[in-house]
Design an enzyme around this catalytic site. Structure first.
Site, PDB file in Angstrom:
ATOM      1  N   MET A   1      11.068   2.988   7.351  1.00  0.00           N
ATOM      2  CA  MET A   1      11.404   1.734   8.019  1.00  0.00           C
ATOM      3  C   MET A   1      10.813   0.507   7.350  1.00  0.00           C
ATOM      4  O   MET A   1      11.366  -0.578   7.471  1.00  0.00           O
ATOM      5  CB  MET A   1      10.935   1.767   9.480  1.00  0.00           C
ATOM      6  CG  MET A   1      11.768   2.639  10.378  1.00  0.00           C
ATOM      7  SD  MET A   1      11.536   2.193  12.101  1.00  0.00           S
ATOM      8  CE  MET A   1       9.770   2.408  12.284  1.00  0.00           C
TER       9      MET A   1
ATOM     10  N   VAL B   1       4.132  -1.307   3.887  1.00  0.00           N
ATOM     11  CA  VAL B   1       2.863  -1.708   4.470  1.00  0.00           C
ATOM     12  C   VAL B   1       2.024  -2.407   3.406  1.00  0.00           C
ATOM     13  O   VAL B   1       1.831  -1.873   2.311  1.00  0.00           O
ATOM     14  CB  VAL B   1       2.099  -0.491   5.033  1.00  0.00           C
ATOM     15  CG1 VAL B   1       0.763  -0.926   5.619  1.00  0.00           C
ATOM     16  CG2 VAL B   1       2.939   0.214   6.102  1.00  0.00           C
TER      17      VAL B   1
ATOM     18  N   ASP C   1       6.949  13.075  13.623  1.00  0.00           N
ATOM     19  CA  ASP C   1       6.892  13.031  12.155  1.00  0.00           C
ATOM     20  C   ASP C   1       5.460  13.225  11.670  1.00  0.00           C
ATOM     21  O   ASP C   1       5.017  12.550  10.745  1.00  0.00           O
ATOM     22  CB  ASP C   1       7.461  11.707  11.635  1.00  0.00           C
ATOM     23  CG  ASP C   1       7.829  11.771  10.152  1.00  0.00           C
ATOM     24  OD1 ASP C   1       8.095  12.883   9.649  1.00  0.00           O
ATOM     25  OD2 ASP C   1       7.853  10.717   9.502  1.00  0.00           O
TER      26      ASP C   1
ATOM     27  N   LEU D   1       0.835  -1.204   0.000  1.00  0.00           N
ATOM     28  CA  LEU D   1       0.000   0.000   0.000  1.00  0.00           C
ATOM     29  C   LEU D   1       0.863   1.243   0.000  1.00  0.00           C
ATOM     30  O   LEU D   1       0.476   2.296  -0.518  1.00  0.00           O
ATOM     31  CB  LEU D   1      -0.905   0.012   1.235  1.00  0.00           C
ATOM     32  CG  LEU D   1      -1.971  -1.081   1.334  1.00  0.00           C
ATOM     33  CD1 LEU D   1      -2.616  -1.051   2.704  1.00  0.00           C
ATOM     34  CD2 LEU D   1      -3.022  -0.888   0.247  1.00  0.00           C
TER      35      LEU D   1
ATOM     36  N   PRO E   1       0.920  15.394   6.457  1.00  0.00           N
ATOM     37  CA  PRO E   1      -0.344  15.014   5.795  1.00  0.00           C
ATOM     38  C   PRO E   1      -0.419  13.546   5.386  1.00  0.00           C
ATOM     39  O   PRO E   1      -1.498  12.969   5.383  1.00  0.00           O
ATOM     40  CB  PRO E   1      -0.391  15.943   4.579  1.00  0.00           C
ATOM     41  CG  PRO E   1       0.385  17.148   5.001  1.00  0.00           C
ATOM     42  CD  PRO E   1       1.501  16.606   5.840  1.00  0.00           C
TER      43      PRO E   1
ATOM     44  N   ASP F   1       1.800   5.994  11.652  1.00  0.00           N
ATOM     45  CA  ASP F   1       3.254   5.951  11.550  1.00  0.00           C
ATOM     46  C   ASP F   1       3.952   6.618  12.736  1.00  0.00           C
ATOM     47  O   ASP F   1       4.390   7.764  12.664  1.00  0.00           O
ATOM     48  CB  ASP F   1       3.734   6.580  10.242  1.00  0.00           C
ATOM     49  CG  ASP F   1       5.151   6.135   9.898  1.00  0.00           C
ATOM     50  OD1 ASP F   1       5.786   5.493  10.754  1.00  0.00           O
ATOM     51  OD2 ASP F   1       5.624   6.440   8.790  1.00  0.00           O
TER      52      ASP F   1
ATOM     53  N   LYS G   1       2.992  -4.325   8.360  1.00  0.00           N
ATOM     54  CA  LYS G   1       4.203  -3.568   8.048  1.00  0.00           C
ATOM     55  C   LYS G   1       5.407  -4.490   8.212  1.00  0.00           C
ATOM     56  O   LYS G   1       5.634  -5.051   9.275  1.00  0.00           O
ATOM     57  CB  LYS G   1       4.361  -2.350   8.954  1.00  0.00           C
ATOM     58  CG  LYS G   1       5.630  -1.539   8.658  1.00  0.00           C
ATOM     59  CD  LYS G   1       5.874  -0.433   9.649  1.00  0.00           C
ATOM     60  CE  LYS G   1       5.010   0.768   9.394  1.00  0.00           C
ATOM     61  NZ  LYS G   1       5.408   1.937  10.245  1.00  0.00           N
TER      62      LYS G   1
END
Length: 296
Positions: A19, A22, A131, A14, A134, A149, A37
């Site tokens: 890191m 997903v 972090d 996706l 948007p 995230d 993930k």
């Protein structure tokens, strides 16, 4: 691909982040959709990334809030760590702004206020997101917002190691607070600065500070005053300017205060065709009734 003897992953991810990648997947045991993930190790074993990945899972396990995805499982597949999370239907705020352009004031305020509610819960657990941007805010079909995230999130506790890479500033330049850039320090009001950058972007349809290199953006974040947004109600314009103050002490006190100051603008929300459903939402029905308890 099947991992953990139960999670069947789609062929294509996706999305991918710093890191991991997903994937949408299916939990064979419980017959439900999940998001998985997988830690990315493009250069071989990386103990620091593995520690951060594990830390993100522990943070999600602690952060019980309807505005954050639920962590279902954690494990190892072929020497790669993985997280299994609630599958979130919706589109990122980045996609909404890209397709819609500047958002109506009520929607920008409502999205930011919902993010504040999640930050309030996180900060109460001494967790800084670090972090917020948007692409890490998901607008669901019922109008609710999920904060995604927590891979760079930091536990503000003396016994927790802060992970950084030598010579590298961790975060996304367009949404980083000046203190993160200058000193590598993040605090709750650093998240509020990032949310101010997101709010500015929702109201204008464009990033607040841009440049040809990260260092140009860093320089603007530290030194350049943000331009005012024309046409805003005066109190909202003043709040946005305060959120984007270079000194943390000049910003709103905390996420709770910011929520209360955004709340008056999140009224009479117009429809956003293509992004929201018109059918009743059981979650929204529940939240409306729960909100009447003690005048919450």
């Amino acid at each position: 691909m099947v991992i953990g003897d139960r999670y069947e992953l789609d062929d294509l991810p996706l999305g991918q982040g710093g890191m991991g990648a997903v994937y949408a997947g299916h939990d064979r045991h419980l017959d439900r959709r999940v998001a998985v993930k997988l830690l990315r190790l493009p250069s071989g074993p990386d103990p620091e990334l593995e520690r951060r990945f594990l830390r993100e899972a522990r943070i999600l396990a602690r952060l019980e809030h309807p505005g954050a995805p639920v962590l279902y499982d954690f494990g190892t597949h072929e020497q790669r760590l993985y997280q299994v999370m609630q599958f979130i239907e919706g589109v990122t705020v980045a996609d909404v702004v890209h397709e819609h352009g500047p958002l109506p004031v009520p929607w920008a305020a409502a999205i930011a206020a919902q993010a504040c509610a999640v930050l309030s819960a996180a900060h109460a657990l001494s967790i800084c997101h670090r972090d917020l941007k948007p692409t890490n805010l998901m607008l669901c079909p019922d109008g609710s917002v999920k904060v995604l995230d927590f891979g760079l999130a930091m536990l503000r506790e003396s016994d927790v190691t802060t992970f950084t890479r030598i010579g590298q500033i961790m975060g996304t330049p367009a949404y980083m607070a000046p203190e993160q850039i200058q000193h590598g320090v993040a605090e709750p009001r650093s998240d509020l600065y990032a949310l101010g950058c997101v709010l500015h972007e929702m109201l204008t349809g464009r990033q607040l500070f841009t440049g040809p290199t990260d260092y140009v953006v860093f320089e603007k974040q530290v030194k350049e005053s943000p331009p005012p947004v024309p046409g805003l109600p005066e109190p909202l314009g003043a709040l946005l300017a305060q959120l984007l103050e270079k000194s943390p002490d000049e910003r709103p006190r905390d996420a709770d205060e910011l929520y209360e100051r955004l709340d008056p603008f999140a009224v009479d929300l117009p429809m956003l065709p293509g992004f929201l459903t018109t059918s009743p939402s059981p979650g929204r029905m529940y939240a409306r009734m729960a909100g009447r308890v003690l005048g919450g």
